[in-house]
Design a protein around this motif. Structure first.
Motif, PDB file in Angstrom:
ATOM      1  N   PHE A 181       0.870  -1.170   0.000  1.00 23.24           N
ATOM      2  CA  PHE A 181       0.000   0.000   0.000  1.00 23.24           C
ATOM      3  C   PHE A 181       0.920   1.237   0.000  1.00 23.24           C
ATOM      4  CE2 PHE A 181      -4.377  -1.394  -0.242  1.00 23.24           C
ATOM      5  CZ  PHE A 181      -4.134  -2.742  -0.385  1.00 23.24           C
ATOM      6  N   ASN A 182       0.938   2.097   0.994  1.00 23.62           N
ATOM      7  CA  ASN A 182       1.770   3.311   0.888  1.00 23.62           C
ATOM      8  C   ASN A 182       2.928   3.280   1.884  1.00 23.62           C
ATOM      9  OD1 ASN A 182      -0.857   3.977  -0.366  1.00 23.62           O
ATOM     10  ND2 ASN A 182       0.074   5.958  -0.670  1.00 23.62           N
ATOM     11  N   PRO A 183       4.120   2.840   1.446  1.00 23.53           N
ATOM     12  CA  PRO A 183       5.267   2.790   2.362  1.00 23.53           C
ATOM     13  C   PRO A 183       5.758   4.197   2.700  1.00 23.53           C
ATOM     14  CG  PRO A 183       5.651   1.488   0.351  1.00 23.53           C
ATOM     15  CD  PRO A 183       4.460   2.349   0.105  1.00 23.53           C
ATOM     16  N   ILE A 184       5.985   4.450   3.984  1.00 20.99           N
ATOM     17  CA  ILE A 184       6.496   5.764   4.421  1.00 20.99           C
ATOM     18  C   ILE A 184       7.505   5.574   5.551  1.00 20.99           C
ATOM     19  CG2 ILE A 184       4.428   7.077   3.781  1.00 20.99           C
ATOM     20  CD1 ILE A 184       3.717   7.120   6.830  1.00 20.99           C
ATOM     21  N   GLY A 185       8.220   6.667   5.891  1.00 18.29           N
ATOM     22  CA  GLY A 185       9.128   6.642   7.036  1.00 18.29           C
ATOM     23  C   GLY A 185      10.520   6.183   6.644  1.00 18.29           C
ATOM     24  N   ALA A 186      11.341   6.025   7.680  1.00 23.51           N
ATOM     25  CA  ALA A 186      12.748   5.679   7.464  1.00 23.51           C
ATOM     26  C   ALA A 186      13.227   4.845   8.643  1.00 23.51           C
ATOM     27  CB  ALA A 186      13.581   6.963   7.372  1.00 23.51           C
ATOM     28  N   HIS A 187      14.436   4.300   8.499  1.00 20.34           N
ATOM     29  CA  HIS A 187      15.023   3.539   9.605  1.00 20.34           C
ATOM     30  C   HIS A 187      15.196   4.474  10.801  1.00 20.34           C
ATOM     31  CE1 HIS A 187      17.991   1.138  11.845  1.00 20.34           C
ATOM     32  NE2 HIS A 187      17.350   0.130  11.285  1.00 20.34           N
ATOM     33  N   LYS A 188      15.000   3.943  12.009  1.00 27.82           N
ATOM     34  CA  LYS A 188      15.031   4.824  13.204  1.00 27.82           C
ATOM     35  C   LYS A 188      16.409   5.454  13.429  1.00 27.82           C
ATOM     36  CE  LYS A 188      15.696   1.250  16.828  1.00 27.82           C
ATOM     37  NZ  LYS A 188      15.912   0.031  16.063  1.00 27.82           N
ATOM     38  N   SER A 189      17.453   4.870  12.865  1.00 32.52           N
ATOM     39  CA  SER A 189      18.804   5.433  12.982  1.00 32.52           C
ATOM     40  C   SER A 189      18.965   6.702  12.145  1.00 32.52           C
ATOM     41  CB  SER A 189      19.825   4.408  12.475  1.00 32.52           C
ATOM     42  OG  SER A 189      19.601   4.177  11.089  1.00 32.52           O
ATOM     43  N   ALA A 190      18.053   6.929  11.209  1.00 37.82           N
ATOM     44  CA  ALA A 190      18.135   8.026  10.226  1.00 37.82           C
ATOM     45  C   ALA A 190      19.364   7.893   9.323  1.00 37.82           C
ATOM     46  CB  ALA A 190      18.095   9.403  10.907  1.00 37.82           C
ATOM     47  N   LEU A 191      19.878   6.689   9.210  1.00 38.86           N
ATOM     48  CA  LEU A 191      21.045   6.459   8.336  1.00 38.86           C
ATOM     49  C   LEU A 191      20.643   6.022   6.930  1.00 38.86           C
ATOM     50  CD1 LEU A 191      23.303   4.699  10.988  1.00 38.86           C
ATOM     51  CD2 LEU A 191      23.773   6.897   9.878  1.00 38.86           C
ATOM     52  N   ILE A 192      19.433   5.512   6.785  1.00 39.50           N
ATOM     53  CA  ILE A 192      18.892   5.234   5.446  1.00 39.50           C
ATOM     54  C   ILE A 192      17.443   5.726   5.414  1.00 39.50           C
ATOM     55  CG2 ILE A 192      20.377   3.295   4.752  1.00 39.50           C
ATOM     56  CD1 ILE A 192      18.156   1.363   5.678  1.00 39.50           C
ATOM     57  N   GLY A 193      16.952   6.015   4.215  1.00 36.03           N
ATOM     58  CA  GLY A 193      15.581   6.516   4.059  1.00 36.03           C
ATOM     59  C   GLY A 193      15.282   6.715   2.587  1.00 36.03           C
TER      60      GLY A 193
END
Ligand code: NAD
Ligand code: WQD
Length: 342
Positions: A181-193
């Motif tokens: 469906f609609n993927p959102i957000g990023a890894h919690k480390s903010a190292l990938i997104g």
């Protein structure tokens, strides 16, 4: 012994998050990407998070000779997770042949390699786009596939059919199509997104770019839809939750748990949220105010779509778990992190 998984498009948005989850689950990850929509630095992010740098081969999957060389170099591949594709809906209308060529030829080449090199399993990145304007909500896996409203959506439908036809005459092969469906957000480390090129087409990157000041205001496309607040409703799923579903699908294939050689699962949360609900939740999660203006409806948009996830929850033993606020905060932390670098 570690099991080898080929992740095509593994430096892209969803592929990189899935590579992290696979490495953390003890798989040996081989990424192929031609970097047409991602950058090589993503490998650093994966390595920083997991402590392991995945194998990486840069080439275009439309080149079957390169795929032959890859299969000879990594003779122990057991699963292909096939993310690599061009994915911009609007662009696919402008340059349909590029989309049909890239998405279909790469998929056909990989299926041929599965036969030639005895790689028995594939997980394919499909899309809720295949359901078009659904007759009933929530959308189950049995909901009919509707005529695609873009060449991009059509490539997903055609590839699903190609996979099924191939598997029907190669009984040693198994595949699972995951309809996101609609993927959102990023890894919690903010190292990938997510790294959208140019003006973002999707809602959440546009919101984060507005918050950071790259965009003056969010354009809310339509407030006269048949939804509680008039703005479009979608099923937004955290990209890490989505990635974890791939690990479950891979284990199901490797453990021979599939009910048939070809299976389809919806990946969503089962909950529909409006554009304004996303804006309000983003503001609450981050403390950032989002300036917005109402615009006319975006051509091709539908009013409301969300998944019935009961089948995937039951069969994959998986459920989306990360809260919306945590997800939107991760998107915001990622946005801040990339702007710090540039
Ligand atoms: P992405 O563009 O970030 O990742 C795709 C990757 O594939 C990119 O790194 C790109 O460089 C690579 N690639 C494309 N064509 C290639 C080729 N011929 N050879 C080698 N590499 C190639 O996209 P994403 O958002 O991570 O999407 C991954 C998959 O999920 C795609 O198949 C997409 O259609 C599907 N999907 C995405 C969404 C979404 O909203 N992001 C929704 C539904 C389905
Ligand atoms: C969500 C909602 C917009 C941007 C697309 C593809 C689909 C799949 C996922 C690959 C809608 C509204 C958006 C903006 C807005 N991709 N919106 N202002 O359209 O559901 O799905 O991405 O398979 O195929 O079509 O996602 O994020 O573009 O839009 O008001 O600047 O946000 O109208 O209601 P969509 P989206």
């Amino acid at each position: 012994m570690k099991k080898f998984v080929l992740v095509t498009g593994g430096t892209g948005y969803i592929g990189s998050h899935t590579a992290v989850e696979l490495i953390e689950e003890g798989f040996e990850v081989v990424i192929v990407d031609n970097l047409v929509n991602s950058s090589i630095e993503v490998l650093d992010g994966i390595e920083q998070i997991t402590g392991i740098r995945p194998h990486f081969e840069k080439f275009d999957l439309c080149d079957s000779i390169k795929i032959d060389e890859l299969c000879k170099k990594y003779p122990r591949l057991e699963v292909i997770v096939h993310f690599a594709a061009l994915k911009a809906v609007g662009e696919s209308v402008e340059i349909p042949l590029d989309y049909y060529y890239n998405n279909l030829v790469s998929s056909i080449n990989l299926l041929r390699a599965m036969i030639d090199y005895n790689i028995p399993n594939m997980v394919f990145s499909s899309s809720a786009a295949v359901y078009g304007l659904p007759d009933k909500l929530p959308v189950t896996e049995d909901s009919p596939v509707k005529k695609a409203n873009s060449p991009y959506g059509n490539t997903k439908q055609i590839i699903e059919e190609i996979i099924l036809d191939t598997i029907n005459v190669n009984s040693n092969l198994e595949a699972i199509s995951l309809r996101y469906f609609n993927p959102i957000g990023a890894h919690k480390s903010a190292l990938i997104g997510e790294l959208p090129l140019g003006v973002p087409l999707n809602l959440v990157p546009y919101v984060t770019q507005t918050a950071i000041g790259i965009r003056d205001h969010l354009r809310v496309f339509g407030n006269d839809y048949n939804t509680p607040d008039g703005t479009g409703v979608r099923d937004y799923i955290n990209v890490v939750d989505l990635s974890r579903a791939h690990v479950s699908a891979i284990k199901r294939l490797l453990d021979k748990k599939c009910k048939s050689n070809y299976e389809v699962f919806n990946l969503g949360t089962g909950k529909g949220l409006s554009v304004m609900e996303i804006v309000k939740s983003f503001e609450k999660a981050t403390g950032q105010k989002i300036k917005y203006k109402i615009y006319p409806r975006r051509p091709g948009d539908i009013d409301i779509v969300y998944a019935d996830t009961s089948y995937s929850n039951r069969e994959l033993g998986w459920k989306a778990e990360i809260s919306l606020e945590e997800t939107l905060l991760s998107a915001w932390n990622w946005e801040k992190n990339i702007r710090k670098k540039s």
